[in-house]
Design a protein around this motif. Structure first.
Motif, short mmCIF file in Angstrom:
data_model
loop_
_atom_site.label_atom_id
_atom_site.label_comp_id
_atom_site.label_asym_id
_atom_site.label_seq_id
_atom_site.Cartn_x
_atom_site.Cartn_y
_atom_site.Cartn_z
N VAL A 121 3.77 -1.35 -4.48
CA VAL A 121 4.58 -0.47 -4.00
C VAL A 121 4.77 0.79 -4.50
CG1 VAL A 121 5.68 -2.65 -2.82
CG2 VAL A 121 6.57 -1.82 -5.18
N LEU A 122 3.91 1.20 -5.47
CA LEU A 122 4.00 2.43 -6.03
C LEU A 122 4.15 3.48 -5.10
CD1 LEU A 122 4.24 3.96 -8.60
CD2 LEU A 122 1.71 4.08 -8.85
N THR A 139 6.84 8.00 -2.33
CA THR A 139 7.13 8.71 -1.06
C THR A 139 8.60 8.72 -0.75
OG1 THR A 139 4.79 8.13 -0.40
CG2 THR A 139 6.55 8.68 1.37
N ALA A 140 9.25 7.60 -1.04
CA ALA A 140 10.64 7.68 -0.68
C ALA A 140 11.01 8.67 -1.36
CB ALA A 140 11.15 6.36 -0.48
N LEU A 141 11.11 8.71 -2.86
CA LEU A 141 11.92 9.45 -3.49
C LEU A 141 11.34 10.94 -3.45
CD1 LEU A 141 11.18 7.30 -7.03
CD2 LEU A 141 13.39 7.86 -5.96
N GLU A 142 10.11 11.10 -2.95
CA GLU A 142 10.01 12.48 -2.73
C GLU A 142 10.66 13.11 -1.44
OE1 GLU A 142 5.56 12.52 -2.39
OE2 GLU A 142 5.23 12.37 -4.49
N ALA A 197 8.26 9.61 6.53
CA ALA A 197 7.24 10.01 5.54
C ALA A 197 6.60 8.66 5.18
CB ALA A 197 8.27 10.33 4.58
N LEU A 198 7.04 7.74 5.15
CA LEU A 198 6.05 6.56 4.80
C LEU A 198 5.26 6.19 6.04
CD1 LEU A 198 9.07 4.12 3.66
CD2 LEU A 198 7.26 4.91 2.41
N ALA A 215 0.63 6.14 6.30
CA ALA A 215 0.18 4.77 6.96
C ALA A 215 0.85 3.62 6.08
CB ALA A 215 -1.24 4.74 6.79
N ILE A 216 2.09 3.69 5.68
CA ILE A 216 2.88 2.59 5.17
C ILE A 216 3.87 2.21 6.22
CG2 ILE A 216 4.54 1.85 3.42
CD1 ILE A 216 3.19 4.27 1.79
N ALA A 217 3.87 1.05 6.44
CA ALA A 217 4.59 0.52 7.77
C ALA A 217 6.12 0.42 7.12
CB ALA A 217 4.49 -0.99 7.90
N ALA A 218 6.95 1.03 8.00
CA ALA A 218 8.46 1.03 7.32
C ALA A 218 9.49 1.26 8.63
CB ALA A 218 8.48 2.34 6.68
#
Length: 164
Positions: free
Chosen positions: A34-35, A40-43, A121-122, A126-129
């Motif tokens: 999950v790194l 990505t979320a923090l940015e 952003a996720l 290409a990160i499912a969110a």
């Protein structure tokens, strides 16, 4: 992933070879790290908390988040994504996917005003969110809104995986 790897012979006729292979490869695709998700979320937004729900599944992780923050939660059952392959395994072994090991998932707590930006952003990476709920007052407890109405979110004393 774990169930499909350890019970391949039991599941080949139930899931079929192709679906079973997808399950066995969940460790790599979508993966369990999950790194990238966290960075990505923090940015792109203000993040209050993050938690990777592993043993005890999503439900236990949500209870842990609520307890640590001293808040209540309102979770929308229909918003919780469950892979079709995972649901098939849960159906076969009579497991609740909410209490099943959830390596590779990441819970992100952020202000409502920033949630859509973080999700976008996720997804751009290409990160499912998806947004699955909201914080409430602690006095409201940890609840899940279902098609049958609200109910307490279950708390699993042990991971559903141990039932097999």
């Amino acid at each position: 992933c774990v169930i499909a790897r350890e019970h391949e012979n039991d599941l080949i006729d139930i899931l079929g070879k192709q679906t079973l292979k997808r399950c066995q490869n969940f460790m790599y695709h979508p993966g369990i790290s999950v790194l990238k998700d966290a960075l990505t979320a923090l940015e792109c937004g203000s993040v209050h908390a993050m938690h990777d729900p592993t043993e005890g599944g999503l439900a236990t992780a949500l209870h842990e988040l609520a307890w640590a923050a001293g808040v209540g939660l309102r979770i929308h059952a229909e918003a919780i994504p469950v892979f079709a392959e995972s649901q098939a395994l849960c159906n076969h072994y009579h497991l609740d996917p909410l209490g099943l090991i959830a390596s590779g998932a990441l819970l992100i707590v952020a202000p409502t005003a920033e949630a859509d930006r973080i999700v976008a952003a996720l997804r751009a990476q290409a990160i499912a969110a998806t947004v699955i709920g909201e914080i409430t007052d602690r006095s409201e407890g940890v609840n899940m809104l279902t098609a049958d109405g609200p109910r307490s979110l279950p708390l699993f004393e042990q991971d559903e995986l141990t039932k097999i």
